[in-house]
Scaffold this active site. Structure first.
Site: not given
Length: 292
Positions: A133, A162
């Site tokens: 992420y 992400k």
């Protein structure tokens, strides 16, 4: 495990200082009924920063139990301590999560080499599918496309990222450098359609907390080649997405869910209730969308 389409970065309902398990289970059930493609407990939107370790485990455990394998559960397991992240990942694996979401270490600002070693060490300690992420606006460090590609090459447990840098050039490079088998998910509700257009596979979404069918519908329309429908949904979602970030996430989305009758509004300090003018604005947007 394929993480694609719309996954909700689900809020953590609270009541009287504790997890509101009934509201949480009901919210999970509604998300699945509405066609969401996956759930991400214990992320930023789930107020992971202010959950105790015991609460963190409970939030993940309840989510997995309620889902019962119907959609993937990607459990938040990140930390700015590599050792702590290993422990959180081990719990997620033991609890039956389909994968773990690992934020880049925040505050201590590691170098690109430090980022690489962080993810490599976690995967060596706990073997399971990982989504990295990258959200430099919150962490203070940006993971470059070259570093992402290096991790992808050397750490097979890391299956995707992400991406919330809002830098479409960087996202495009990640997809180019890592190839089509690497799962690139938007971490920004405003850039879902542009990310899909350059080869991304979905989104970990905030706004899907309140409109799961609409966000999953956008991803499904794009995957099915219905670009006109995807574009229509993108523009329909834009006012709602703006409203979700008129104050710090997850204040607006929890307020919206409260207005919709899906939970009691409770935040943990240092998060506080919305300013009256912003709350009025939010209610107006929800009303226009037919949600209240």
């Amino acid at each position: 495990m394929q993480f694609s389409g719309a996954l909700t970065a689900i809020v953590t309902p609270l009541k009287n200082g504790h997890i509101d398990e009934e509201a949480y289970r009901n919210l999970i059930e509604w998300q699945i009924e509405q066609g969401i493609n996956g759930l991400v407990p214990c992320g930023t939107t789930g107020e992971s920063a202010t959950l105790s370790h015991e609460e963190h485990r409970d939030v993940i455990r309840i989510c997995i139990d309620q889902v019962k394998g119907r959609v993937p559960v990607l459990a938040g397991a990140g930390s700015n301590s590599t050792k702590e992240a290993c422990g959180l990942a081990q719990f997620a694996k033991d609890a039956g999560a389909d994968g773990a979401l690992l934020i880049t270490p925040y505050y201590n600002k590691p170098t690109q080499e430090g980022l690489y070693q962080h993810f490599k060490a976690i995967a060596a300690e706990v073997s399971m599918p990982y989504i990295m992420y990258n959200v430099p606006g919150r962490t203070g460090v940006n993971m470059t496309s070259e570093t992402v590609a290096r991790v992808k090459r050397d750490v097979p447990e890391v299956v995707g990222i992400k991406e919330a840098s809002a830098n479409l050039k960087q996202v495009s490079e990640i997809i180019e450098f890592c190839g089509p088998d690497f799962q690139v998910l938007s971490g920004d509700d405003f850039t879902v359609l542009p990310l899909l257009s350059v080869g991304g596979c979905g989104v970990i979404s905030v706004v899907s907390n309140i409109v799961p069918a609409k966000m999953s519908g956008l991803c499904k329309a794009f995957a099915g080649g219905d670009l006109a429908r995807a574009k229509t949904l993108h523009h329909e979602l834009s006012p709602l997405s703006r409203a979700m970030f008129c104050e710090t996430n997850p204040i607006p989305v929890k307020t919206a869910l409260s207005m919709m009758g899906r939970l009691s509004l409770e935040l943990r300090l240092p998060l506080v209730p919305m300013q009256p003018q912003n709350e009025k604005y939010l209610r107006g947007i929800l009303s226009l969308a037919g949600l209240v």
